[in-house]
Design an enzyme around this catalytic site. Structure first.
Site, short mmCIF file in Angstrom:
data_model
loop_
_atom_site.label_atom_id
_atom_site.label_comp_id
_atom_site.label_asym_id
_atom_site.label_seq_id
_atom_site.Cartn_x
_atom_site.Cartn_y
_atom_site.Cartn_z
N SER A 6 0.85 -1.20 0.00
CA SER A 6 0.00 0.00 0.00
C SER A 6 0.88 1.24 0.00
O SER A 6 1.76 1.41 0.85
CB SER A 6 -0.90 0.01 1.25
OG SER A 6 -1.41 1.32 1.44
N MET A 34 -10.24 6.54 -1.55
CA MET A 34 -11.14 7.01 -0.49
C MET A 34 -11.88 8.26 -0.94
O MET A 34 -11.28 9.15 -1.54
CB MET A 34 -10.32 7.36 0.75
CG MET A 34 -9.44 6.24 1.23
SD MET A 34 -8.61 6.73 2.73
CE MET A 34 -7.63 5.27 3.02
N HIS A 64 -8.50 -0.98 -3.98
CA HIS A 64 -9.40 -1.10 -2.83
C HIS A 64 -10.28 0.14 -2.77
O HIS A 64 -9.82 1.22 -2.37
CB HIS A 64 -8.53 -1.24 -1.56
CG HIS A 64 -9.29 -1.33 -0.28
ND1 HIS A 64 -8.69 -1.15 0.95
CD2 HIS A 64 -10.60 -1.58 -0.03
CE1 HIS A 64 -9.60 -1.29 1.90
NE2 HIS A 64 -10.77 -1.55 1.33
N MET A 66 -12.77 2.36 -1.17
CA MET A 66 -13.47 2.72 0.08
C MET A 66 -14.36 3.91 -0.26
O MET A 66 -14.12 5.04 0.16
CB MET A 66 -12.44 3.06 1.17
CG MET A 66 -11.74 1.81 1.69
SD MET A 66 -10.24 2.19 2.61
CE MET A 66 -9.09 2.31 1.27
N GLY A 143 -1.08 3.24 9.02
CA GLY A 143 -0.34 3.39 10.27
C GLY A 143 -1.13 3.12 11.54
O GLY A 143 -0.71 3.51 12.63
N ASP A 173 -5.90 -6.42 5.60
CA ASP A 173 -5.46 -5.04 5.36
C ASP A 173 -5.51 -4.20 6.64
O ASP A 173 -6.59 -3.98 7.19
CB ASP A 173 -6.37 -4.43 4.29
CG ASP A 173 -5.95 -3.06 3.82
OD1 ASP A 173 -4.86 -2.60 4.21
OD2 ASP A 173 -6.71 -2.44 3.06
C1 DX5 Z 1 -6.64 1.65 5.38
C2 DX5 Z 1 -6.09 1.12 4.08
C3 DX5 Z 1 -4.87 0.27 4.21
C4 DX5 Z 1 -3.69 0.93 4.83
C5 DX5 Z 1 -2.63 -0.08 5.14
O1 DX5 Z 1 -7.86 2.24 5.14
O2 DX5 Z 1 -7.08 0.37 3.43
O3 DX5 Z 1 -4.54 -0.30 2.95
O4 DX5 Z 1 -3.13 1.91 4.00
O5 DX5 Z 1 -1.60 0.61 5.75
P1 DX5 Z 1 -0.86 0.09 7.07
O6 DX5 Z 1 -0.11 -1.15 6.64
O7 DX5 Z 1 0.00 1.23 7.42
O8 DX5 Z 1 -1.91 -0.21 8.08
ZN ZN Z 2 -6.55 -0.89 1.69
#
Ligand code: DX5
Ligand code: ZN
Length: 213
Positions: A6, A34, A64, A66, A143, A173
């Site tokens: 990611s 997003m 992905h 969202m 994070g 994820d």
């Molecule tokens: C959160 C995202 C993840 C995120 C993963 O909404 O869907 O893909 O960026 O990042 P880390 O590994 O930092 O949790």
């Molecule tokens: Zn994601």
């Protein structure tokens, strides 16, 4: 397990440089879209993904979504160069229709569940999907801390996959690193990792560790 990188927490001006440095080490690139409505954050859209595609023509792009009303944007994200498009069951009013729409563009279809959604709620869709993405954080930001409640979900999905001979990939994820990865490695086909890899002083070594858990 395989690794889907990611790039959400990379400085966008440095995404090209980061990807060029270790795109060959990862199996997939995970693209977090997003809309500021489904999640309280806004990231990037199809034009950005189309530009990233120029960095590597062949890498599997695991997009992905969202976003609310995912059906409105499936065409754009498929044309941008996604091999997988994953949407949230919580955001689709007709989940089977969204799956069919994704497949109509010759793209593999994934469904994702937020931490409060159970595996039982998506069981009826499992025969039709190519990927199931279990969120191990509340979607919206990179994070965050891994939520242990996701472990039972990937375990259950792996049992259902074996028992029914389903073909979906199990993906997870949020908050994945060399410690949390140990909890899920036996149940998943791949895991998304963002901040653990990109903020690591040795990203290649971090990817290697995840591959070898
Ligand atoms: C959160 C995202 C993840 C995120 C993963 O909404 O869907 O893909 O960026 O990042 P880390 O590994 O930092 O949790
Ligand atoms: Zn994601």
């Amino acid at each position: 397990m395989k690794v889907s990188l990611s790039i959400l927490t990379v400085d966008y001006l440095r995404v090209k440089e980061s990807l060029e440095n270790y795109i060959n080490d990862v199996d997939y690139v995970h693209l977090d879209v997003m809309d500021g409505v489904f999640v309280p954050n806004i990231s990037f859209g199809p034009a950005f993904i189309k530009s990233l595609r120029k960095i590597d023509e062949n890498k599997i792009f695991d997009t992905h979504l969202m976003i609310e009303y995912p059906d409105r944007y499936i065409k754009e994200f498929s044309e941008a160069g996604s091999q997988y498009i994953t949407f949230h069951v919580e955001a689709s009013s007709d989940v089977l229709k969204t799956i069919e729409l994704i497949k109509s563009y010759n793209v593999k279809a994934g469904i994702s569940i937020k931490p409060k959604t159970t595996v039982e709620e998506i069981e009826k869709y499992l025969p039709y999907v190519d990927m199931v993405l279990v969120m191990s954080v509340e979607p919206g930001f990179g994070g965050q801390k891994f939520m242990d409640s996701a472990v039972d979900k990937v375990k259950r999905l792996s049992e259902l996959k074996k028992a029914n001979n389903y073909s979906y990939l199990i993906n997870i994820d949020g908050g994945i690193n060399d410690v949390t990865g140990l909890k899920i490695k036996d149940y998943v086909d791949l895991a998304v990792s963002g901040s653990y890899v990109v903020n690591n002083k040795d990203p290649k070594e971090a990817i290697n560790k995840l591959h070898n858990l």
